[in-house]
Design an enzyme around this catalytic site. Sequence first.
Site, PDB file in Angstrom:
ATOM      1  N   LYS A 101      50.301 -41.912  29.869  1.00  0.00           N
ATOM      2  CA  LYS A 101      50.167 -42.329  28.463  1.00  0.00           C
ATOM      3  C   LYS A 101      49.395 -43.653  28.407  1.00  0.00           C
ATOM      4  CE  LYS A 101      52.737 -43.949  24.419  1.00  0.00           C
ATOM      5  NZ  LYS A 101      53.868 -43.693  23.522  1.00  0.00           N
ATOM      6  N   HIS A 152      34.998   1.985  35.118  1.00  0.00           N
ATOM      7  CA  HIS A 152      35.457   1.542  33.796  1.00  0.00           C
ATOM      8  C   HIS A 152      36.965   1.725  33.636  1.00  0.00           C
ATOM      9  CE1 HIS A 152      31.348   0.889  32.684  1.00  0.00           C
ATOM     10  NE2 HIS A 152      31.049   2.110  33.079  1.00  0.00           N
TER      11      HIS A 152
END
Length: 536
Positions: free
Chosen positions: A152, A295
């Site tokens: 922070k 596919h």
Amino acid sequence: MSGARIDPGLYRERDLVSVKRALIAVSDKTGLVELASALVDAGVEIVSTGGTSKAIADAGLPVTQVADVTGYPEHLDGRVRTLHPAVHSGLLADLRLEHHERELAQLAIAPYELVVVNLYPFVETVASGAEADEIVEQIDIGGPAMVRASAKNHANVAVVVSPDRYGEVVSAVRDGGTTLAQRRDLAREAFRHTATYDIAVASWIGSVVAPDQAVEESPFPAWVGAAWTKDADLRYGENAHQKAARYSAVGGRPGIAQARQLHGKEMSYNNYVDADAAVRAAYDFDAPAVAIIKHANPCGIAVAASGAADPIADAHRRAHECDPVSAFGGVIAANRTVTREMAETVSGIFTEVLVAPGFEPEAVEVLTQKKNLRLLELPAGFSPPVTEIRQVSGGLLLQQADRSFAPAADWTLAAGDPADEATLADLEFAWRACRAVKSNAILLASGGASVGVGMGQVNRVDSCKLAVERAGDRAAGSVAASDAFFPFADGLQILLDAGVTAVVQPGGSVRDEEVVAAAKAAGVTMYFTGERHFFH
Ligand SMILES: NC(=O)c1ncn([C@@H]2O[C@H](COP(=O)(O)O)[C@@H](O)[C@H]2O)c1NC=O
């Protein structure tokens, strides 16, 4: 109270921060002594926790005990050590603000410019099979608090959570300090580190210690957390104008994303999708099996004939025979080590990807001569996923993978004579293989190999037509599997007219009677499995 509102005009600029004081608390002591030694050489004061300070002191380096900073001994079996304002105010003071500087001075707390922390080995302790109390002790509290506080406060503090970054940080310290850009970069890594750690803790608590109430009826928890890290950008996605990347699930079971590429061009997005489908299909069988995918659908799937001299080569040959036209440019998966014999056959067929748990060295020799073929080795101990996740807009769907399989002994004879052993084996093969085919699926098989596959059609009649057309002469005498019931007799009739001798399907249609009557009229055996295998 929420975070204070600070007048933006009060912030002073701060880029380079020279490092005078470092706080080090690491479970993983890799590179610690080298780091500490370099920091001491650069004139940095080191403050440290029990085990870390001992390792530093044992190397003959000066170190201040954190207990001397807090004025408290480490206590409660180490549960409280760094959790003290004397530590946290030194991490959180934003020295861009004059009043923070003043308050810190009034409290006689010295700031830190560098924090090096890595956390208790929580995930490793769970994996070791330790008891709950032992695992709980490995939930790091003080470490994440320090990491989050410093991250922070990246405007002032550089926080390092991985030994991989030690070298870079030491260079910065020697060169006069860390830059804001470096500290931001380290803060990003730090917050990801604690977030991933907390996901692991929350997942364990929610599955082992305190499962959600609903779990009695549902195996799925009320909350699911996951973290993925990027392995690589892919050249493009499903199409050239789509960007794509591959990620690994942190703490996940290893799978196709972790497969080692032994040879060939870079794997594409579609290669991964098809390789995953191919592995899913091949690994559905205990016997040596090969699936050839185009596919995401199999255009050939087979198990080895019993007594085959080279079972995996045999399975491949027979899978390929199903539809050699479609197998051109296919993705092949084998559930056994690829032998030289299989490699020789594959090298004569244009193939995009061959994925397997292993390759004989002679097979690699043969296959690496094919420039365009990608060879993928599955990670050791691979097993198919047990849970499947699918994204839908606004959320995701989770389901158990379709691993259950009703064996022939549990089927109900709905029409015709009971099948002989060989036919029953073929029906079982077809029934298993058809769940690798996108619905509506019809799969014709003979001798443990598919001979015609009808996939992905929006009605079952078209799937039957497709399967029969693909099988050609081989339809006569084959067996058929249908992933779901025949809603009418029309689809089945196409199979019967083509000479299919036995059929397996779930049953359960309101028109089952008509369907059964058609099978009976043709003198064809038909089994109901009572379970459906849709695959979308
Ligand atoms: N309790 C605390 O105040 C505390 N402060 C730091 N730790 C952890 O203690 C570990 C280092 O301990 P040691 O230096 O004794 O090997 C680090 O992983 C650090 O994250 C703590 N441990 C757990 O919460």
